[in-house]
Motif scaffolding. Structure first.
Motif, PDB file in Angstrom:
ATOM      1  N   GLN B 128       0.834  -1.209   0.000  1.00 36.19           N
ATOM      2  CA  GLN B 128       0.000   0.000   0.000  1.00 36.19           C
ATOM      3  C   GLN B 128       0.870   1.261   0.000  1.00 36.19           C
ATOM      4  O   GLN B 128       0.523   2.264  -0.623  1.00 36.19           O
ATOM      5  CB  GLN B 128      -0.918   0.008   1.219  1.00 36.19           C
ATOM      6  N   SER B 130       3.975   1.481  -1.280  1.00 37.32           N
ATOM      7  CA  SER B 130       4.533   1.607  -2.637  1.00 37.32           C
ATOM      8  C   SER B 130       3.473   2.120  -3.597  1.00 37.32           C
ATOM      9  O   SER B 130       3.759   2.943  -4.481  1.00 37.32           O
ATOM     10  CB  SER B 130       5.014   0.247  -3.149  1.00 37.32           C
ATOM     11  N   GLY B 131       2.245   1.608  -3.420  1.00 34.06           N
ATOM     12  CA  GLY B 131       1.143   2.039  -4.275  1.00 34.06           C
ATOM     13  C   GLY B 131       0.919   3.539  -4.171  1.00 34.06           C
ATOM     14  O   GLY B 131       0.706   4.221  -5.171  1.00 34.06           O
ATOM     15  N   MET B 132       0.981   4.054  -2.954  1.00 29.24           N
ATOM     16  CA  MET B 132       0.816   5.502  -2.760  1.00 29.24           C
ATOM     17  C   MET B 132       1.931   6.272  -3.462  1.00 29.24           C
ATOM     18  O   MET B 132       1.676   7.279  -4.120  1.00 29.24           O
ATOM     19  CB  MET B 132       0.869   5.832  -1.269  1.00 29.24           C
ATOM     20  N   GLU B 133       3.155   5.777  -3.286  1.00 24.78           N
ATOM     21  CA  GLU B 133       4.286   6.463  -3.942  1.00 24.78           C
ATOM     22  C   GLU B 133       4.064   6.522  -5.444  1.00 24.78           C
ATOM     23  O   GLU B 133       4.325   7.541  -6.078  1.00 24.78           O
ATOM     24  CB  GLU B 133       5.588   5.728  -3.640  1.00 24.78           C
ATOM     25  N   MET B 134       3.590   5.413  -6.005  1.00 25.61           N
ATOM     26  CA  MET B 134       3.384   5.402  -7.456  1.00 25.61           C
ATOM     27  C   MET B 134       2.203   6.267  -7.873  1.00 25.61           C
ATOM     28  O   MET B 134       2.098   6.651  -9.029  1.00 25.61           O
ATOM     29  CB  MET B 134       3.191   3.956  -7.963  1.00 25.61           C
ATOM     30  N   MET B 135       1.317   6.556  -6.917  1.00 22.30           N
ATOM     31  CA  MET B 135       0.224   7.504  -7.218  1.00 22.30           C
ATOM     32  C   MET B 135       0.661   8.935  -6.910  1.00 22.30           C
ATOM     33  O   MET B 135      -0.172   9.839  -6.854  1.00 22.30           O
ATOM     34  CB  MET B 135      -1.009   7.161  -6.387  1.00 22.30           C
ATOM     35  N   VAL B 137       1.619  10.103  -4.140  1.00 19.01           N
ATOM     36  CA  VAL B 137       1.194  10.561  -2.811  1.00 19.01           C
ATOM     37  C   VAL B 137       2.284  10.121  -1.847  1.00 19.01           C
ATOM     38  O   VAL B 137       2.616   8.934  -1.791  1.00 19.01           O
ATOM     39  CB  VAL B 137      -0.159   9.923  -2.413  1.00 19.01           C
TER      40      VAL B 137
END
Lengths: 263, 260
Positions: B128, B130-135, B137
Motif C-alpha cells: 500500500q 509503494s502504491g501511494m508512492e506510485m500515485m 502521494v
C-alpha cells in the motif's frame, strides 16, 4: 542499466526501449527481477549504473517533487496484490488520486469514479470494502484507480497471476482495450506466456540479469534459442534442467543404505 | 576466535549506529511532513480516535487500580507513624511525578505503539505504501505524519486522564475503605502539590515519552522486513525499545527536573 541487491546482480547492463503507445511485455522466470524492473522505472529503486528515461526525463536525477510530478502525469501502476488501501471502500480507493491531485468538485469526482469503475465493470461494487473483493476484482479496482488520472503509461506487475480463467480473460481484455482504445503505453510484466504474448506488440525475455531475446511475439515464438523455446513452451526439461544439480541417484541411495547399515 | 568476536561486535555496533542514523533521518522527514495532517484534519481525527480514544479504556482501568493499590500501600506504611492522613500526598505525588507519565507511556507503547507498527508494517507488506508512492502521494505525509501527530497529542491527554482517575481511585480507597475524612484527603493534596513542579513536569515527561514511543513505533513499522516474521519482530521491538526508552528517559528527566 545495472542493479544489484547486496552481492547479487539482478540486472547486468541491460538495455530496453519501451515504445510510446505500444504494449510491451517483459517476461522471464520467477525471481529474475521483473517487479524490480518496474520499481526502477517508477523511481522507487535506483540503478547502480546507467540511466532510466521516462518521457525524456532521467527518473533518478529528478528531485522528489519533480519525480512525484512525473509519476502523477505519466505513470500508473497495477501491483500484483492490487495494493488497495484497506481502510477505504472501492469508491474511495478510485477517488483517492483524484482527491489528492485535483481540485475538482465532488460531483465531477463522483462522475469520474463511476466512469472508471464502469470501464472495469465494477460500478456496482463501489460500496464494497477491499476485504470483500475477490483477487480478480481487487485487481480490476486497482486498475480503475491506476487510470483515474489518465496516465500516459501504465505498468502491470504480474496481472494474471493466480487468476481463474474468467478473471484472467477479463484482465487480458481490459489491458488490451486500455492500450488500443486510449493509446496508453503499457508495460506488462508477467510469466503467463500465452496470455501476455496474445496481446503484446513487443516482448523482452529476461533471465539471469540479461535480455535473452526480444522481438515481436511471432519472432519470439520462432526463436532459435533453446532456452526461449523451453520458456515459451513451458517445457519441463531443457536448458533449464528438471533436476536440481545433484550426485547420481544410485550414489545417493547406495550411500544412504550403506550408512544405514553402518549405524 | 577473538578476532571473530571482535568482528561480530564491530558489525553489530556499526549496524546499530546505522539504524540510529536511519531513524534520525526518518524523524527529520516526519517532522517536515507534520503540517500536512493539519491541512487535512480528517486524517488527524481518524488517527486520534484510533491511537488515543481506543487506548482510553486501558488507561482508565489501569489508572483506577494503580491509584487504589497505591492508597492501600501508603496506608500500610503511614499508619505506623500516625501519618495516615497524608495518604493523598503519597498517592498524588507518586502519580503526578512518576507513575502517571511512566505507566501511560508503557501502556501506550503496548497498546497503540504495537498497533501502529503492525498497521504500517502491514501496509508496507501489502504494497500500500509503494502504491501511494506510485500515485505520487507521499506516504510520509498521508500515513506517517498523521499517526505521529496523533500520538504526540494523545499521550499527554491520556496521562492527564490517568492521573485524574488514579487520584480518584486512591480517594475511593482512602475514604470508603480506610476511613480517611474526605476533606483531609483533598486539603493535604491542595496544600502540598505544586502545579508547576509536580503536574506540569509530569505532563512534560509524558510529552517526551509520547514523542519517543511514537517515533519508535512508526519507524519500526516503516522499516520492517515485509514478512510475517519481520512484522512480528518489529512489533516486539516497538514495545521493548519503547518501554526501555521510557524508563531510561524517566531517570534523566527526573534528575533534571528535580535538581537531584
Amino acid at each position: 542499466m545495472s542493479f544489484s541487491r547486496g552481492s547479487r546482480k539482478i540486472f547486468d547492463n541491460i538495455d530496453l526501449d519501451i515504445e510510446r503507445g505500444k504494449l510491451t511485455a517483459i517476461m522471464g522466470p520467477s525471481g529474475t527481477g521483473k517487479t524490480t524492473l518496474l520499481k526502477l522505472i517508477g523511481g522507487q529503486l535506483k540503478p547502480d549504473t546507467g540511466t532510466i528515461h521516462v518521457d525524456g526525463e532521467n527518473v533518478h536525477e529528478l528531485s522528489q517533487p519533480a519525480l512525484y510530478e512525473l509519476r502523477q502525469r505519466t505513470m500508473g501502476m497495477l501491483f500484483q496484490s492490487g495494493a488497495l488501501l484497506t481502510d477505504l471502500s472501492v469508491y474511495e480507493n478510485v477517488a483517492f488520486p483524484l482527491r489528492e491531485h485535483t481540485s475538482l468538485p465532488a460531483s465531477a469526482i463522483h462522475h469520474l469514479v463511476l466512469l472508471k469503475l464502469d470501464v472495469v465493470g465494477l460500478r456496482g461494487a463501489r460500496n464494497l470494502m477491499p476485504a470483500e473483493l475477490s483477487g480478480g476484482m481487487a485487481r480490476r479496482v486497482a486498475l480503475a484507480r491506476a487510470i483515474s488520472l489518465d496516465p500516459e503509461m501504465i505498468m502491470y506487475d504480474e496481472p494474471f497471476t493466480g487468476q481463474d480463467p474468467i478473471s484472467m480473460g477479463v484482465l487480458v481484455k481490459l489491458i488490451y482495450d486500455l492500450n488500443k482504445a486510449l493509446g496508453m503505453t503499457s508495460v506488462v510484466v508477467s510469466h503467463d506466456v500465452n496470455e501476455t504474448a496474445s496481446i503484446s506488440d513487443y516482448i523482452y525475455v529476461i533471465s539471469a540479469g540479461k535480455v535473452v531475446q526480444h522481438g515481436t511475439p511471432v519472432e519470439i515464438e520462432h526463436s532459435s534459442s533453446d532456452w526461449v523455446q523451453q520458456f515459451m513452451g513451458g517445457l519441463a526439461d531443457g536448458p533449464v534442467p528438471f533436476h536440481f544439480p545433484a550426485s547420481p541417484l544410485m550414489d545417493d541411495l547406495l550411500g544412504e543404505s550403506s550408512s544405514g547399515v553402518m549405524r | 576466535m577473538i578476532a571473530h568476536w571482535l568482528q561480530l561486535l564491530g558489525h553489530r555496533t556499526l549496524s546499530r549506529f546505522s539504524r540510529i542514523g536511519k531513524g534520525s533521518l526518518f524523524l527529520m522527514q516526519c517532522l517536515l511532513c507534520l503540517p500536512y495532517p493539519l491541512k487535512k484534519p480528517q486524517l488527524l481525527v481518524r488517527q486520534l480516535y484510533s491511537v488515543g480514544v481506543q487506548t482510553l479504556l486501558i488507561i482508565i482501568v489501569a489508572g483506577v487500580f494503580i491509584g487504589m493499590v497505591l492508597a492501600l500501600q501508603s496506608y500500610i506504611v503511614l499508619v505506623d507513624f500516625g501519618a495516615e492522613e497524608s495518604i493523598s500526598l503519597m498517592v498524588s505525588l507518586s502519580i503526578l511525578r512518576e507513575l502517571g507519565p511512566v505507566f501511560t507511556g508503557l501502556l501506550f507503547a503496548g497498546r497503540a505503539g504495537s498497533a501502529l507498527t503492525a498497521e504500517i508494517g502491514l501496509m508496507k507488506s501489502t504494497e500500500q505504501l509503494s502504491g501511494m508512492e506510485m500515485m505520487a502521494v507521499n506516504p510520509m505525509k498521508y500515513v506517517i505524519a498523521p499517526r505521529f501527530l496523533a500520538g504526540i497529542i494523545s499521550v499527554p491527554l491520556l496521562t492527564l486522564i490517568f492521573m485524574a482517575v488514579a487520584i480518584l481511585g486512591g480517594f475511593f480507597v482512602a475514604t470508603e475503605m480506610l476511613g480517611i475524612y474526605e476533606g483531609v484527603y483533598w486539603s493535604q493534596m491542595q496544600a502540598k502539590v505544586d502545579f508547576y513542579e509536580d503536574l506540569v513536569n509530569g505532563i512534560i515527561k509524558s510529552a517526551v515519552f509520547g514523542f519517543v514511543v511514537v517515533w519508535i513505533a512508526v519507524f519500526e513499522g516503516h522499516d520492517c522486513i515485509p514478512t510475517s516474521e519481520g512484522l512480528g519482530q518489529a512489533t516486539t521491538r516497538t514495545v521493548v525499545h519503547g518501554s526501555l526508552a521510557i524508563l531510561g528517559l524517566d531517570f534523566i528527566l527526573t534528575a533534571l527536573m528535580f535538581n537531584v
